[in-house]
Write an enzyme that holds these catalytic residues in place. Structure first.
Site, PDB file in Angstrom:
ATOM      1  N   TYR A 140       0.847  -1.203   0.000  1.00  0.00           N
ATOM      2  CA  TYR A 140       0.000   0.000   0.000  1.00  0.00           C
ATOM      3  C   TYR A 140       0.883   1.254   0.000  1.00  0.00           C
ATOM      4  O   TYR A 140       0.479   2.318  -0.448  1.00  0.00           O
ATOM      5  CB  TYR A 140      -0.936  -0.027   1.209  1.00  0.00           C
ATOM      6  CG  TYR A 140      -2.200   0.778   1.021  1.00  0.00           C
ATOM      7  CD1 TYR A 140      -3.049   0.547  -0.054  1.00  0.00           C
ATOM      8  CD2 TYR A 140      -2.543   1.782   1.924  1.00  0.00           C
ATOM      9  CE1 TYR A 140      -4.199   1.287  -0.229  1.00  0.00           C
ATOM     10  CE2 TYR A 140      -3.697   2.522   1.766  1.00  0.00           C
ATOM     11  CZ  TYR A 140      -4.519   2.268   0.687  1.00  0.00           C
ATOM     12  OH  TYR A 140      -5.659   3.008   0.527  1.00  0.00           O
ATOM     13  N   LYS A 143      -3.206   7.902   3.666  1.00  0.00           N
ATOM     14  CA  LYS A 143      -4.400   7.599   4.471  1.00  0.00           C
ATOM     15  C   LYS A 143      -4.185   7.993   5.931  1.00  0.00           C
ATOM     16  O   LYS A 143      -5.135   8.435   6.601  1.00  0.00           O
ATOM     17  CB  LYS A 143      -4.772   6.113   4.350  1.00  0.00           C
ATOM     18  CG  LYS A 143      -5.270   5.715   2.966  1.00  0.00           C
ATOM     19  CD  LYS A 143      -6.430   6.569   2.463  1.00  0.00           C
ATOM     20  CE  LYS A 143      -7.041   6.038   1.186  1.00  0.00           C
ATOM     21  NZ  LYS A 143      -7.987   6.971   0.565  1.00  0.00           N
TER      22      LYS A 143
HETATM   23  P1  NAP Z   1     -12.251   4.388  -7.934  1.00  0.00           P
HETATM   24  O1  NAP Z   1     -13.541   3.891  -8.412  1.00  0.00           O
HETATM   25  O2  NAP Z   1     -11.088   4.318  -8.861  1.00  0.00           O
HETATM   26  O3  NAP Z   1     -12.442   5.857  -7.363  1.00  0.00           O
HETATM   27  C1  NAP Z   1     -11.368   6.776  -7.208  1.00  0.00           C
HETATM   28  C2  NAP Z   1     -11.872   8.072  -7.730  1.00  0.00           C
HETATM   29  O4  NAP Z   1     -10.927   9.147  -7.557  1.00  0.00           O
HETATM   30  C3  NAP Z   1     -12.126   7.988  -9.236  1.00  0.00           C
HETATM   31  O5  NAP Z   1     -13.413   8.474  -9.514  1.00  0.00           O
HETATM   32  C4  NAP Z   1     -11.057   8.883  -9.813  1.00  0.00           C
HETATM   33  O6  NAP Z   1     -11.413   9.420 -11.065  1.00  0.00           O
HETATM   34  C5  NAP Z   1     -11.009   9.936  -8.737  1.00  0.00           C
HETATM   35  N1  NAP Z   1      -9.888  10.855  -8.911  1.00  0.00           N
HETATM   36  C6  NAP Z   1      -8.580  10.553  -9.056  1.00  0.00           C
HETATM   37  N2  NAP Z   1      -7.878  11.698  -9.245  1.00  0.00           N
HETATM   38  C7  NAP Z   1      -8.765  12.715  -9.219  1.00  0.00           C
HETATM   39  C8  NAP Z   1      -8.672  14.120  -9.363  1.00  0.00           C
HETATM   40  N3  NAP Z   1      -7.492  14.739  -9.557  1.00  0.00           N
HETATM   41  N4  NAP Z   1      -9.799  14.883  -9.309  1.00  0.00           N
HETATM   42  C9  NAP Z   1     -11.001  14.295  -9.116  1.00  0.00           C
HETATM   43  N5  NAP Z   1     -11.166  12.965  -8.973  1.00  0.00           N
HETATM   44  C10 NAP Z   1     -10.055  12.186  -9.029  1.00  0.00           C
HETATM   45  O7  NAP Z   1     -11.790   3.552  -6.633  1.00  0.00           O
HETATM   46  P2  NAP Z   1     -12.462   3.398  -5.177  1.00  0.00           P
HETATM   47  O8  NAP Z   1     -11.849   2.170  -4.626  1.00  0.00           O
HETATM   48  O9  NAP Z   1     -13.913   3.550  -5.250  1.00  0.00           O
HETATM   49  O10 NAP Z   1     -11.793   4.618  -4.389  1.00  0.00           O
HETATM   50  C11 NAP Z   1     -12.551   5.592  -3.698  1.00  0.00           C
HETATM   51  C12 NAP Z   1     -11.905   5.884  -2.358  1.00  0.00           C
HETATM   52  O11 NAP Z   1     -12.021   4.727  -1.517  1.00  0.00           O
HETATM   53  C13 NAP Z   1     -10.434   6.233  -2.421  1.00  0.00           C
HETATM   54  O12 NAP Z   1     -10.143   7.236  -1.458  1.00  0.00           O
HETATM   55  C14 NAP Z   1      -9.775   4.913  -1.991  1.00  0.00           C
HETATM   56  O13 NAP Z   1      -8.478   5.087  -1.469  1.00  0.00           O
HETATM   57  C15 NAP Z   1     -10.765   4.489  -0.943  1.00  0.00           C
HETATM   58  N6  NAP Z   1     -10.694   3.087  -0.515  1.00  0.00           N
HETATM   59  C16 NAP Z   1     -10.767   2.088  -1.445  1.00  0.00           C
HETATM   60  C17 NAP Z   1     -10.692   0.758  -1.014  1.00  0.00           C
HETATM   61  C18 NAP Z   1     -10.737  -0.366  -2.009  1.00  0.00           C
HETATM   62  O14 NAP Z   1     -10.380  -1.493  -1.639  1.00  0.00           O
HETATM   63  N7  NAP Z   1     -11.178  -0.159  -3.226  1.00  0.00           N
HETATM   64  C19 NAP Z   1     -10.578   0.451   0.348  1.00  0.00           C
HETATM   65  C20 NAP Z   1     -10.537   1.501   1.262  1.00  0.00           C
HETATM   66  C21 NAP Z   1     -10.592   2.817   0.819  1.00  0.00           C
HETATM   67  P3  NAP Z   1     -10.930   8.594 -12.416  1.00  0.00           P
HETATM   68  O15 NAP Z   1     -10.999   7.152 -12.147  1.00  0.00           O
HETATM   69  O16 NAP Z   1     -11.873   9.023 -13.460  1.00  0.00           O
HETATM   70  O17 NAP Z   1      -9.502   8.940 -12.615  1.00  0.00           O
END
Ligand code: NAP
Length: 276
Positions: free
Chosen positions: A164, A171
């Protein structure tokens, strides 16, 4: 039952129908809430406008519940300010704001943390941490009393989760940001919390190597499995709703209990003791 009847708010961070932001937004809209939604801006040369198209495929399922779908790059304060002004003109005051955004260069996620470059570190912190401060600040004039801000975090900010890497550092900073923003926003009756989700297969999740982690959670977590998008969606919606009115500055673990473990738990049963 958690209700969003008469509630309006902003959803930042839907990339596609696997995004955690979509799981939370769907829950809110099914319960009566109206959402203003952002998507990452498309490059001018992308005639198909793929970013917008992927998010609008989701939003089209709730035509009456989506107030607007507009581009936003959180790295640019001018865009954040303009986005919030546009949102206020279209929606008026808001009751919730979801920040579900993170980004780090793939190279920085795959190399040892000790080799993280300065520019990659700044980029990851800017998109994944500072943006929460920026969007909360520019949204301040819009918040109704009782409004709720929610960020998405992960256990890799509390303990070392190899792989990570730089995102774990982000985080940890995000978790601290939630607490300081909760203190600042408290007097205006605005709450700031985070959900710490177990690994889910999303674009960002796969980049951070969630595949193996999901299987590992199945062996170690008290529930003997990993969490689902729907479970994280419901918990996120809860923290954005009036049902969590007394909660702020909190990191709510929605991880099948993985974070409480101090040993590999049931996995130990599979490790045969060596004969002396
Ligand atoms: P995701 O679908 O890829 O979402 C991440 C989002 O961030 C995407 O919509 C991406 O847009 C956007 N983003 C990136 N750079 C950006 C910018 N400069 N301006 C505006 N938007 C931007 O993945 P996700 O897993 O749902 O992630 C959402 C959150 O949950 C993140 O904070 C992640 O760290 C957290 N999280 C995820 C997990 C997991 O296992 N998936 C676990 C715990 C926490 P584009 O894709 O269009 O670039």
């Amino acid at each position: 039952m958690v209700s969003f009847d008469g509630k309006r708010g902003l959803i930042l961070g839907i990339a596609n129908d696997r995004s955690i932001a979509w799981a939370i937004a769907r829950e809110i809209m099914e319960r009566g809430g109206v959402c203003g939604v952002s998507h990452l801006p498309d490059k001018p040369e992308d005639e198909k406008r793929k970013n917008r198209m992927r998010v609008s495929k989701c939003c089209d399922q709730f035509p009456d519940k989506v107030a607007f779908l507009e581009p936003l790059d959180v790295q640019d304060d001018a865009q954040v300010e303009a986005f919030m002004k546009m949102a206020e003109s279209k929606m008026g005051k808001i009751d919730f704001l979801l920040h579900s955004i993170a980004f780090a260069d793939r190279e920085d996620l795959s190399r040892p943390t000790v080799e993280t470059g300065r520019s990659g570190f700044k980029l990851a912190m800017d998109v994944s941490v500072y943006s929460l401060i920026s969007v909360t600040n520019f949204a301040r004039p819009m918040f109704n009393p009782g409004a709720s801000v929610l960020a998405m975090t992960y256990f890799g900010g509390e303990k070392c989760v190899p792989g990570y890497n730089v995102m774990g550092i982000c985080k940890a900073a995000l978790d601290a940001t939630v607490r300081y923003l909760a203190f600042d926003m408290g007097p205006t009756d605005v709450r700031v919390n985070a959900v710490s989700a177990g690994p889910l297969k999303t674009l960002a999740g796969v980049a951070a190597g969630v595949g193996e982690m999901q299987e590992f959670y199945g062996h170690v977590a008290p529930l003997g499995r990993c969490v689902t998008h729907d479970e994280v969606g419901r918990s996120g919606a809860y923290l954005l709703s009036d049902y969590s009115n007394g909660i702020t500055g909190e990191i709510l673990h929605v991880d099948a209990g993985y974070n409480i473990m101090g040993s590999p738990g049931r996995l130990l049963e599979q490790i045969k003791p060596t004969k002396s």
